[in-house]
Scaffold this active site. Structure first.
Site, PDB file in Angstrom:
ATOM      1  N   THR A   1       0.849  -1.200   0.064  1.00 18.28           N
ATOM      2  CA  THR A   1      -0.120  -0.172  -0.147  1.00 18.28           C
ATOM      3  C   THR A   1       0.875   1.356   0.119  1.00 18.28           C
ATOM      4  O   THR A   1       1.905   1.141   0.491  1.00 18.28           O
ATOM      5  CB  THR A   1      -1.035  -0.039   1.395  1.00 18.28           C
ATOM      6  OG1 THR A   1      -1.495   1.252   1.372  1.00 18.28           O
ATOM      7  CG2 THR A   1      -0.241  -0.362   2.849  1.00 18.28           C
ATOM      8  N   ASP A   2       0.175   2.298  -0.295  1.00 14.99           N
ATOM      9  CA  ASP A   2       1.098   3.718  -0.366  1.00 14.99           C
ATOM     10  C   ASP A   2       1.102   3.998   1.163  1.00 14.99           C
ATOM     11  O   ASP A   2       1.885   5.037   1.294  1.00 14.99           O
ATOM     12  CB  ASP A   2       0.072   4.755  -1.160  1.00 14.99           C
ATOM     13  CG  ASP A   2      -0.989   4.869  -0.882  1.00 14.99           C
ATOM     14  OD1 ASP A   2      -1.574   4.323  -0.058  1.00 14.99           O
ATOM     15  OD2 ASP A   2      -1.584   5.968  -1.542  1.00 14.99           O
ATOM     16  N   GLU A   3       0.300   3.473   1.997  1.00 15.61           N
ATOM     17  CA  GLU A   3       0.177   4.015   3.314  1.00 15.61           C
ATOM     18  C   GLU A   3       1.532   3.852   4.053  1.00 15.61           C
ATOM     19  O   GLU A   3       1.613   4.330   5.218  1.00 15.61           O
ATOM     20  CB  GLU A   3      -0.728   3.347   4.053  1.00 15.61           C
ATOM     21  CG  GLU A   3      -2.414   3.502   3.519  1.00 15.61           C
ATOM     22  CD  GLU A   3      -3.536   3.402   4.170  1.00 15.61           C
ATOM     23  OE1 GLU A   3      -3.527   3.475   5.384  1.00 15.61           O
ATOM     24  OE2 GLU A   3      -4.575   3.177   3.463  1.00 15.61           O
TER      25      GLU A   3
ATOM     26  N   TYR B   1      -2.249  -0.790  10.784  1.00 14.91           N
ATOM     27  CA  TYR B   1      -2.147  -1.265   9.644  1.00 14.91           C
ATOM     28  C   TYR B   1      -1.105  -1.105   8.766  1.00 14.91           C
ATOM     29  O   TYR B   1      -0.459  -1.924   8.292  1.00 14.91           O
ATOM     30  CB  TYR B   1      -3.542  -0.777   8.789  1.00 14.91           C
ATOM     31  CG  TYR B   1      -3.529  -1.126   7.414  1.00 14.91           C
ATOM     32  CD1 TYR B   1      -3.728  -2.510   7.095  1.00 14.91           C
ATOM     33  CD2 TYR B   1      -3.318  -0.103   6.661  1.00 14.91           C
ATOM     34  CE1 TYR B   1      -3.701  -2.604   5.567  1.00 14.91           C
ATOM     35  CE2 TYR B   1      -3.469  -0.246   4.990  1.00 14.91           C
ATOM     36  CZ  TYR B   1      -3.488  -1.495   4.625  1.00 14.91           C
ATOM     37  OH  TYR B   1      -3.455  -1.866   3.377  1.00 14.91           O
TER      38      TYR B   1
ATOM     39  N   LYS C   1       2.084  -3.385   7.426  1.00 15.91           N
ATOM     40  CA  LYS C   1       2.235  -3.809   5.694  1.00 15.91           C
ATOM     41  C   LYS C   1       3.800  -3.520   5.377  1.00 15.91           C
ATOM     42  O   LYS C   1       4.289  -3.978   4.873  1.00 15.91           O
ATOM     43  CB  LYS C   1       1.335  -2.737   5.013  1.00 15.91           C
ATOM     44  CG  LYS C   1      -0.238  -3.384   5.035  1.00 15.91           C
ATOM     45  CD  LYS C   1      -0.291  -4.577   4.380  1.00 15.91           C
ATOM     46  CE  LYS C   1      -0.415  -4.719   2.599  1.00 15.91           C
ATOM     47  NZ  LYS C   1      -0.746  -5.909   2.249  1.00 15.91           N
TER      48      LYS C   1
HETATM   49  P1  NAD Z   1      -9.989  -7.101   1.746  1.00 10.39           P
HETATM   50  O1  NAD Z   1      -9.748  -6.746   3.502  1.00 10.39           O
HETATM   51  O2  NAD Z   1     -10.996  -6.742   1.013  1.00 10.39           O
HETATM   52  O3  NAD Z   1      -9.712  -8.636   1.509  1.00 10.39           O
HETATM   53  C1  NAD Z   1      -8.557  -9.362   2.298  1.00 10.39           C
HETATM   54  C2  NAD Z   1      -8.832 -10.818   2.076  1.00 10.39           C
HETATM   55  O4  NAD Z   1      -7.665 -11.451   2.568  1.00 10.39           O
HETATM   56  C3  NAD Z   1     -10.064 -11.431   2.582  1.00 10.39           C
HETATM   57  O5  NAD Z   1     -10.739 -12.342   1.613  1.00 10.39           O
HETATM   58  C4  NAD Z   1      -9.697 -12.020   3.773  1.00 10.39           C
HETATM   59  O6  NAD Z   1     -10.566 -13.248   4.138  1.00 10.39           O
HETATM   60  C5  NAD Z   1      -8.291 -12.617   3.336  1.00 10.39           C
HETATM   61  N1  NAD Z   1      -7.270 -13.068   4.703  1.00 10.39           N
HETATM   62  C6  NAD Z   1      -7.436 -12.239   5.679  1.00 10.39           C
HETATM   63  N2  NAD Z   1      -6.601 -12.947   6.549  1.00 10.39           N
HETATM   64  C7  NAD Z   1      -6.128 -13.924   6.045  1.00 10.39           C
HETATM   65  C8  NAD Z   1      -5.411 -14.875   6.355  1.00 10.39           C
HETATM   66  N3  NAD Z   1      -4.623 -15.012   7.758  1.00 10.39           N
HETATM   67  N4  NAD Z   1      -5.368 -15.848   5.424  1.00 10.39           N
HETATM   68  C9  NAD Z   1      -5.658 -15.985   4.363  1.00 10.39           C
HETATM   69  N5  NAD Z   1      -6.437 -15.173   3.825  1.00 10.39           N
HETATM   70  C10 NAD Z   1      -6.911 -14.222   4.762  1.00 10.39           C
HETATM   71  O7  NAD Z   1      -8.693  -6.304   1.123  1.00 10.39           O
HETATM   72  P2  NAD Z   1      -8.329  -5.636  -0.165  1.00 10.39           P
HETATM   73  O8  NAD Z   1      -8.970  -4.370  -0.025  1.00 10.39           O
HETATM   74  O9  NAD Z   1      -8.953  -6.479  -1.219  1.00 10.39           O
HETATM   75  O10 NAD Z   1      -6.808  -5.579  -0.200  1.00 10.39           O
HETATM   76  C11 NAD Z   1      -6.042  -6.620  -0.781  1.00 10.39           C
HETATM   77  C12 NAD Z   1      -4.669  -6.284  -0.514  1.00 10.39           C
HETATM   78  O11 NAD Z   1      -4.128  -4.960  -1.138  1.00 10.39           O
HETATM   79  C13 NAD Z   1      -4.169  -6.033   1.061  1.00 10.39           C
HETATM   80  O12 NAD Z   1      -2.738  -6.632   1.161  1.00 10.39           O
HETATM   81  C14 NAD Z   1      -4.273  -4.520   1.297  1.00 10.39           C
HETATM   82  O13 NAD Z   1      -3.110  -4.329   2.297  1.00 10.39           O
HETATM   83  C15 NAD Z   1      -3.857  -4.129  -0.175  1.00 10.39           C
HETATM   84  N6  NAD Z   1      -4.243  -2.805  -0.520  1.00 10.39           N
HETATM   85  C16 NAD Z   1      -5.525  -2.466  -0.605  1.00 10.39           C
HETATM   86  C17 NAD Z   1      -6.180  -1.319  -0.780  1.00 10.39           C
HETATM   87  C18 NAD Z   1      -7.482  -0.822  -0.942  1.00 10.39           C
HETATM   88  O14 NAD Z   1      -7.845   0.393  -1.127  1.00 10.39           O
HETATM   89  N7  NAD Z   1      -8.377  -1.644  -0.552  1.00 10.39           N
HETATM   90  C19 NAD Z   1      -5.058  -0.230  -0.913  1.00 10.39           C
HETATM   91  C20 NAD Z   1      -3.741  -0.138  -0.838  1.00 10.39           C
HETATM   92  C21 NAD Z   1      -3.248  -1.776  -0.686  1.00 10.39           C
HETATM   93  P1  TYD Z   2     -10.669   4.154   4.052  1.00  9.37           P
HETATM   94  O1  TYD Z   2     -11.689   4.006   3.011  1.00  9.37           O
HETATM   95  O2  TYD Z   2     -10.892   3.485   5.555  1.00  9.37           O
HETATM   96  O3  TYD Z   2      -9.371   4.145   3.494  1.00  9.37           O
HETATM   97  P2  TYD Z   2      -7.852   4.516   4.194  1.00  9.37           P
HETATM   98  O4  TYD Z   2      -8.057   4.954   5.576  1.00  9.37           O
HETATM   99  O5  TYD Z   2      -7.067   3.176   3.915  1.00  9.37           O
HETATM  100  O6  TYD Z   2      -7.381   5.721   3.162  1.00  9.37           O
HETATM  101  O7  TYD Z   2     -10.981   5.660   4.314  1.00  9.37           O
HETATM  102  C1  TYD Z   2     -10.694   6.727   3.072  1.00  9.37           C
HETATM  103  C2  TYD Z   2     -10.707   8.342   3.573  1.00  9.37           C
HETATM  104  O8  TYD Z   2     -11.971   8.097   4.305  1.00  9.37           O
HETATM  105  C3  TYD Z   2      -9.964   8.061   5.033  1.00  9.37           C
HETATM  106  O9  TYD Z   2      -9.161   9.712   4.969  1.00  9.37           O
HETATM  107  C4  TYD Z   2     -10.846   8.147   6.105  1.00  9.37           C
HETATM  108  C5  TYD Z   2     -12.266   8.681   5.429  1.00  9.37           C
HETATM  109  N1  TYD Z   2     -13.303   8.131   6.318  1.00  9.37           N
HETATM  110  C6  TYD Z   2     -14.614   8.909   6.475  1.00  9.37           C
HETATM  111  O10 TYD Z   2     -14.308  10.187   6.496  1.00  9.37           O
HETATM  112  N2  TYD Z   2     -15.556   8.429   7.275  1.00  9.37           N
HETATM  113  C7  TYD Z   2     -15.540   6.930   7.077  1.00  9.37           C
HETATM  114  O11 TYD Z   2     -16.673   6.568   7.652  1.00  9.37           O
HETATM  115  C8  TYD Z   2     -14.478   6.096   6.802  1.00  9.37           C
HETATM  116  C9  TYD Z   2     -14.688   4.546   6.761  1.00  9.37           C
HETATM  117  C10 TYD Z   2     -13.316   6.679   6.073  1.00  9.37           C
END
Ligand code: NAD
Ligand code: TYD
Length: 351
Positions: free
Chosen positions: A132-134, A158, A162
Site C-alpha cells: 500500500t502507499d500508506e 495497519y 504492511k
Molecule cells: P480485503 O480486506 O477486502 O480482503 C482481504 C482478504 O484476505 C479477505 O478475503 C480475507 O478473508 C483474506 N484474509 C485475511 N486474513 C487472512 C489469512 N490470515 N489467511 C488467508 N486469507 C486471509 O482487502 P483488499 O482491499 O482486497 O486488499 C487486498 C490487498 O491490497 C491487501 O494486502 C491490502 O493491504 C492491499 N491494499 C488495499 C488497498 C485498498 O484500497 N483496498 C489499497 C492499498 C493496498
Molecule cells: P478508508 O476507506 O478507510 O481508507 P484508508 O483509511 O485506508 O485511506 O478511508 C478513506 C478516507 O475516508 C480516510 O481519509 C478516512 C475517511 N473516512 C471517513 O471520513 N468516514 C468513514 O466512515 C470512513 C470509513 C472513512
C-alpha cells in the site's frame, strides 16, 4: 498461480478478471474467509475448472506447504491481509498476525518450494506482494507525491504491519534470491468493495437513509484508483516487472473525502433520486480518526515508463460505474452487510 486473499475486494476482482481472459493459468485461491472474504463474490466461477478455492489461513505453514506441493504454482500473488485502518486502531493483533506472521509463513513456504524447482522454473517463478502507499506515511499539501524511493513512515498499526511485510519480502530477495516484486497502490474502489471503507460505506448508508459520517473536516486527500486498473497493473508487473523492484500504482485522482462524497451523492441523485432533497443532506461530520493521515498521493510514472501501464478510468468514469454496480447488486451488499458488520457499525459509529 497461487493467489492469497482472492475472496476479498481486490483479490476477487483480480481472480475474476484473470480467469475471464482466455489462455491464462488456473488459479488456486487461498483465503481464510475472514469477515472481509466473501465467496458470493466468486459465485460466477462455480464449476470453472481453472479456479480452485482453498479455505486456508496463511499463518498455517503446513497447509501452505501442501498447497504448493499439490499445485506447483509458477507464481504467487499475495493480497491476503487485514486491510482496514479503523479496525487496526481498535484491535491491532490480527494485523500483526496475518500481515506480518502470515506473510513470513507464505515467504517461507514459497522459498522452500522454489528451492526445489529446476533452474528454468526457478528463474521464471515470481512472488508478487501487494502493498500500500500508506507505508510512506502522510504528505503535506505541497509535498511531492510518493515515489518508489520515498522513505517509509507508517503511522497506523495497519500501515506499520504492511511496512514490516514489505521489508520481509525485500529481505527474501536480497538474502535468498527469491524473485519478488512489490506494488504500492493507492486507495482502490469499484465492485465488490466491502462497505466498511469510505466509498461503499457512503453508498450503502445513503441508500438506507442513514447519515454519511465524514471524519474530521473531510479535507483529507486520497488518490483514488479503480480496481480494474489496479488489476491490469498487477498483470503488467507480474509479466514484465523487473525482479526485486517496487512499483507504485495510482490513479492520478487526488480528491478530498468531501469531494468524493459530494460526487457520490450527485451520482445517486441522478441515478436513484430521493423523494425529497439530495443525498448530500445526509452528510454529517463526526469525530476524527486518531492519527488520521492527511494526504496520500502516488507518482506512478515508473510503471508507465517501464511497463506502459496507465489507468483507463478517471474518478468520474470509475465512480459512475461503481455507483451503477452497487445499485444493480443490492443482493450482494445485503449479504455482505449481515452478521458481524452490524456490530462493527454500531461500535465504530456509536459516538
Ligand atoms: P480485503 O480486506 O477486502 O480482503 C482481504 C482478504 O484476505 C479477505 O478475503 C480475507 O478473508 C483474506 N484474509 C485475511 N486474513 C487472512 C489469512 N490470515 N489467511 C488467508 N486469507 C486471509 O482487502 P483488499 O482491499 O482486497 O486488499 C487486498 C490487498 O491490497 C491487501 O494486502 C491490502 O493491504 C492491499 N491494499 C488495499 C488497498 C485498498 O484500497 N483496498 C489499497 C492499498 C493496498
Ligand atoms: P478508508 O476507506 O478507510 O481508507 P484508508 O483509511 O485506508 O485511506 O478511508 C478513506 C478516507 O475516508 C480516510 O481519509 C478516512 C475517511 N473516512 C471517513 O471520513 N468516514 C468513514 O466512515 C470512513 C470509513 C472513512
Amino acid at each position: 498461480m497461487l493467489v492469497t486473499g482472492g475472496a476479498g475486494f481486490i483479490g476477487a476482482n483480480f481472480v475474476l478478471n484473470w480467469l475471464s481472459q482466455d489462455g491464462t493459468d488456473g488459479i488456486i485461491n487461498v483465503d481464510k474467509l475472514t469477515y472481509a472474504g466473501n465467496r458470493n463474490t466468486l459465485a460466477s466461477l462455480g464449476g470453472n475448472a481453472r479456479h480452485i478455492f482453498s479455505q486456508t489461513d496463511i499463518c498455517d505453514r503446513a497447509a501452505l506447504d501442501k498447497l504448493f506441493a499439490a499445485h506447483q504454482p509458477r507464481a504467487v500473488v499475495h493480497f491476503a491481509a487485514e486491510s482496514h485502518v479503523d479496525r487496526s486502531i481498535h484491535d491491532p493483533a490480527e494485523f500483526i498476525q496475518t500481515n506480518i506472521v502470515g506473510t513470513f509463513n507464505l515467504l517461507e513456504a514459497a522459498r522452500t518450494y522454489w528451492g526445489g524447482l529446476d533452474a528454468a522454473a526457478k528463474a521464471a517463478f515470481r512472488f508478487l506482494h501487494v502493498s500500500t502507499d500508506e507505508v510512506f506515511g502522510s504528505l503535506g499539501p505541497g509535498d511531492p507525491q510518493f515515489s518508489e524511493t520515498t522513505a517509509y513512515r507508517p503511522n497506523s498499526p495497519y500501515s506499520a504491519s504492511k511496512a514490516a511485510s514489505d521489508h520481509l519480502v525485500r529481505a527474501y530477495h536480497h538474502t535468498y534470491g527469491l524473485p519478488v516484486l512489490t506494488t504500492h497502490c493507492s486507495n482502490n474502489y469499484g465492485p465488490y468493495h466491502f462497505p466498511e471503507k469510505l466509498i461503499p460505506l457512503m453508498m450503502t448508508n445513503a441508500l438506507a437513509g442513514r447519515s454519511l459520517p465524514i471524519y474530521g473536516d473531510g479535507l483529507n486527500v486520497r488518490d483514488w484508483l479503480y480496481v480494474g486498473d489496479h488489476c491490469a497493473a498487477i498483470c503488467a508487473v507480474l509479466a514484465r516487472g523487473r525482479v526485486g523492484e517496487t512499483y507504485n500504482v495510482g490513479g492520478w485522482n487526488e480528491k478530498t473525502n468531501l469531494d468524493v462524497v459530494h460526487t457520490l451523492c450527485d451520482l445517486l441523485d441522478e441515478l436513484r433520486r430521493k423523494a425529497i432533497g439530495s443525498y448530500r443532506d445526509q452528510i454529517t461530520f463526526v469525530k476524527d480518526r486518531p492519527g488520521h493521515d492527511r494526504r496520500y498521493a502516488i507518482d506512478a510514472h515508473k510503471l508507465e515508463r517501464e511497463l506502459g501501464w496507465k489507468p483507463a478510468e478517471t474518478l468520474e468514469t470509475g465512480l459512475r460505474k461503481t455507483v451503477q454496480w452497487y445499485l444493480d447488486n443490492q443482493a450482494w451488499v445485503r449479504n455482505a452487510t449481515s452478521g458481524d458488520y452490524r456490530n462493527w457499525m454500531a461500535n465504530q459509529y456509536a459516538e
